[in-house]
Design an enzyme around this catalytic site. Structure first.
Site, PDB file in Angstrom:
ATOM      1  N   ASP A 376       1.045  -1.298  -0.032  1.00  0.00           N
ATOM      2  CA  ASP A 376      -0.081   0.051   0.198  1.00  0.00           C
ATOM      3  C   ASP A 376       0.689   1.259  -0.029  1.00  0.00           C
ATOM      4  O   ASP A 376       0.399   2.304  -0.423  1.00  0.00           O
ATOM      5  CB  ASP A 376      -0.966  -0.101   1.141  1.00  0.00           C
ATOM      6  CG  ASP A 376      -2.249  -1.169   0.856  1.00  0.00           C
ATOM      7  OD1 ASP A 376      -2.628  -1.458  -0.098  1.00  0.00           O
ATOM      8  OD2 ASP A 376      -2.626  -1.631   2.093  1.00  0.00           O
ATOM      9  N   TYR A 461     -10.165  -1.128   1.360  1.00  0.00           N
ATOM     10  CA  TYR A 461      -9.900  -1.365   2.913  1.00  0.00           C
ATOM     11  C   TYR A 461      -9.596   0.044   3.596  1.00  0.00           C
ATOM     12  O   TYR A 461      -8.837   0.982   2.746  1.00  0.00           O
ATOM     13  CB  TYR A 461      -8.692  -2.077   3.133  1.00  0.00           C
ATOM     14  CG  TYR A 461      -8.989  -3.493   3.749  1.00  0.00           C
ATOM     15  CD1 TYR A 461      -9.730  -4.025   4.911  1.00  0.00           C
ATOM     16  CD2 TYR A 461      -9.006  -4.704   2.746  1.00  0.00           C
ATOM     17  CE1 TYR A 461     -10.060  -5.005   5.103  1.00  0.00           C
ATOM     18  CE2 TYR A 461      -9.167  -5.882   3.104  1.00  0.00           C
ATOM     19  CZ  TYR A 461      -9.743  -5.975   4.293  1.00  0.00           C
ATOM     20  OH  TYR A 461     -10.113  -7.520   4.910  1.00  0.00           O
TER      21      TYR A 461
END
Length: 751
Positions: A376, A461
């Site tokens: 990420d 998420y």
């Protein structure tokens, strides 16, 4: 006076008496506005913490203007740049070397020059590459130097660059053109013409260095709902490695367990009735699997946390102080929250505490799901920390702080109110005891903590990043995962990789692994690593030699080298592990801070994998290394798109150097295995999905420092516990209404 008049006067008198009684009963009870008092003055900082401060928008703009005027090449705004262009990808602060900072903070040395780190993509060159420049000094820029080779040992190949928004837009246009070649199939399978399908990227992008081929997964998209739970079974592989967008190609198509060379071939199979078609109706917004719209009208409001006399902490610039704590805070646009110069009672405990990376690695029997290993940081953990919702993401009365970044644009952006700071009443005693032996008394202290929080939304998420500072001198770091699960189209033996959570939706198994850097300076820079654990010994009872007793005892050890201090994931580790100072406390023990990890990490990628070295930090639940300026981070944003030849390989940090009385860094991994289930719809909940670690004083003090807290409570059986002078809990502040600013939200402005 007649009877009727008397009765009227009597009734009026009674009404008057009743009104006066009501006024008297309510007098003093009507809440006024809470009167704020300034928090107790902490140690003076004089702006020294600004040495760690993120760049301001004005500084970012200065750097852009300087680069445009001094590089001697044409630069295109990254928001419009094609792969064949040159552009400024990002600008962030370049933090000074630790030695320079400590000379300034502790030794009266000069303030280090303020510098920026600029990342540029050079696509319009004979040898396209990614180059990093240090630019300075701010505010009067005069130099730039190429630090790429110094940092990475060589040039950064162009194919390693993160994908920009413009590149994604061009890919989406290609996919839409290809989908138009299968109109009858799309109408039959999905009640769609392709334009209303959402496209989700995967990563990494290929099988070897130089590849830039990405699987994209298609979903039904309904405005205002999470499309992640509505796959239509169609996935496409796009080769977007060429500099010229016109040369990009769709390489493969996957549908319901079968692979096709093109959308034309898929359409032909459908027309010839050779396709196992699964008809999926286009969902309605009110029946969408991922809808978060409330199903019931609002109920009565819940409890509200507020400070009767205002915050007991103070925020100035990038520094927060609270009851002996002092912390400098910031946000890296790639790796996320970072804290510096964490002090308690004036003593530095941690020089740097920063998030490094968040990995999500999936399993599936669809190509997109089975190949996904999201790193990420390459997407932007800090950049995608949007505005926090007052009263839900953080307490309504928290202090909200704006964060600024410059990425994929020449114009700085602001994520307003994207970091919050608040004092948290955990509704749990920090310590307490009720004495019913010898003497009768009660003593205790509420467990209140200062919290610094940010929340990052990374595609599906949402990660909640918390840094908590306790009255006992402990630091708590934790992360909670929420948001939408990622899913695959359910076909074949899909449940070998997760659970069915919708008519055609497989909630795919995955691991979340989070990595942190903790540069502890316990009683100074020079520390050693001490471990303690228990064992049993069988000894004869000294008072009864014919009997034996199993006696627990401590095994203490000082770990001398890095190899011994690298603890593989999911293997036993000493229960007590501490950074120890050479200086003792009052009782002769080394002043130390203990690392205590709470984690349920999944299995690490096998070391035989060709991409494992790019995430080799995941091998270790804890690794302690000597601190080096040339090892500032455990990973790189360039590892995502070339994990086969990683730009930074953490495994190389561990080379068995001595770690006795050295400046040490703890690299900590936390995480969990997530097998999605029905209750993950529409969102994964935070309950049970939180992991983290503590930094706890261990013989660092001579006693628990919280004994000095003004919030302490003590009263004995001989005292009147209801007396305000005896028990502060009896000194209830007058009822008051907190000043609540009007609710506002601007989190959608910078999408």
């Amino acid at each position: 006076m007649n009877v009727k008049t008397v009765l009227i006067l009597l009734i009026l008198a009674l009404a008057t008496i009743f009104a006066l009684v009501c006024v008297l009963l309510t007098r003093g009870r009507a809440p006024g506005t809470c009167q704020h008092q300034p928090p107790a003055r902490e140690d003076a900082d004089d702006g020294r913490s600004l040495v760690f401060a993120d760049l301001t928008p004005e500084e970012m703009a200065q750097v852009v203007r300087y680069l445009r005027g001094n590089l001697g090449v044409q630069l295109v705004d990254a928001s419009r740049a094609k792969p064949s262009d040159n552009c400024i990808a990002s600008v962030d602060v370049q933090l000074p070397a630790k030695a320079e900072v400590l000379r300034f903070l502790d030794g009266g040395g000069p303030r280090p020059p303020r510098e920026a780190l600029a990342v540029l993509y050079f696509g319009n060159q004979p040898d396209p590459n990614v180059t990093e420049y240090v630019v300075g000094p701010l505010p009067t820029l005069a130099y730039h130097r190429d630090v790429t080779v110094q940092k990475y040992g060589g040039k950064v190949p162009y194919h390693r660059r993160p994908v920009t928004g413009k590149e994604y837009a061009d890919i989406n246009a290609l996919i839409q053109r290809e989908l138009r070649k299968a109109p009858r199939f799309l109408a039959a399978c999905c009640e769609s013409d392709g334009t209303d399908l959402a496209v989700l990227t995967t990563a990494p992008r290929g099988f070897k260095s130089g590849d830039r081929e990405t699987w994209f997964v298609l979903f039904h998209d309904v405005a205002g709902t999470g499309f992640y739970l509505s796959p239509v079974g169609l996935e496409v592989l796009v080769d977007h490695g060429e500099l010229q967008v016109s040369h990009w190609q769709l390489r493969q198509v996957f549908y319901n367990g079968r692979y096709f060379a093109s959308t034309e071939e898929l359409e032909g199979a459908f027309v010839d009735n050779l396709l196992g078609l699964v008809k999926i109706k286009k969902p309605r917004a009110d029946a969408m699997l991922g809808s978060m719209r409330p199903r019931r009208p609002p109920g009565s409001p819940g409890p509200l946390q507020y400070e009767p006399q205002g915050p007991r902490y103070s925020v100035r610039n990038n520094r927060v102080t609270f009851q002996g704590w002092s912390i400098a805070f910031g946000m890296n646009p790639n790796s996320g929250p970072r804290l510096f110069d964490i002090r308690y009672r004036g003593e530095r405990i941690v020089y740097e505490l920063s998030l490094q990376e968040a990995l999500a690695l999936y399993g599936s029997n669809c190509p997109g799901g089975m190949s996904t290993r999201y790193l990420d940081g390459s997407f932007g953990i800090g950049r995608f920390s949007y505005e926090l919702v007052r009263g839900l993401d953080c307490p309504y009365t928290a202090t909200y702080v704006d964060r600024h970044y410059l990425a994929e644009s020449d114009t700085p952006k602001t994520n307003q109110n994207s970091l919050c700071i608040f004092e948290h009443d955990t509704s749990l005693p920090l310590r307490r005891h009720f004495s019913d032996l010898q003497s009768s008394y009660y003593g205790g202290l509420r467990k209140n903590a200062l919290v610094i929080r940010a929340i990052s939304t990374l595609i599906n998420y949402d990660y909640i990043w918390d840094f908590m500072f306790h009255g006992s001198g402990a630091v708590e770091v934790r992360v909670h995962a929420t948001g939408y699960i990622s899913s695959s189209f359910l076909h074949g033996r899909g449940t070998d990789f997760g659970n069915k959570v919708g008519p055609h939706t497989l909630g795919t198994m995955h691991i979340h692994h989070i990595h942190y850097k903790v540069d502890l300076d316990v009683g100074g820079q020079l520390n050693s690593l001490q471990t303690q654990d228990m064992d049993y010994e069988f000894v004869k009872d000294p008072w009864s030699m014919q009997n034996t007793i199993e006696r627990p005892f401590l095994r203490r050890q000082r770990l001398e080298r890095e190899d011994a201090a690298a603890f593989p994931i999911n293997t036993p580790m000493p229960r007590y592990l501490s950074f120890a100072s050479p200086r003792p406390n009052k009782w002769g023990h080394p002043r130390s801070y203990r690392i205590q990890i709470t984690s349920f990490a999944g299995e690490h990628l096998p070391t035989s994998s060709r991409m494992e070295r790019s995430i080799s930090w995941g091998r270790y639940q804890l690794a302690v290394t000597r601190r080096k300026e040339e090892e500032p981070t455990s990973t790189s944003i360039y590892n995502q798109n070339d994990p086969w030849t990683p730009t930074v390989a953490f495994a190389d940090f561990i080379n068995n150097e001595t770690i006795t009385n050295e400046d040490l860094v703890a690299w900590i991994l936390v995480g969990f295995l997530h097998v999605p289930h029905a209750e993950d719809v529409p969102n994964t909940v935070t309950v049970g999905n939180g992991v983290g670690f503590f930094l706890r004083p261990y013989n660092y003090f001579d006693e628990d420092p919280s004994v000095d807290s003004p919030d302490s409570v003590y009263f004995s059986s001989e005292q009147d516990a209801a007396a305000c002078g005896t028990n502060p809990l009896a000194c209830q502040p007058p009822a008051c209404a907190p000043h609540l600013p009007p609710f506002s939200y601007g989190g959608f402005l910078n999408l």
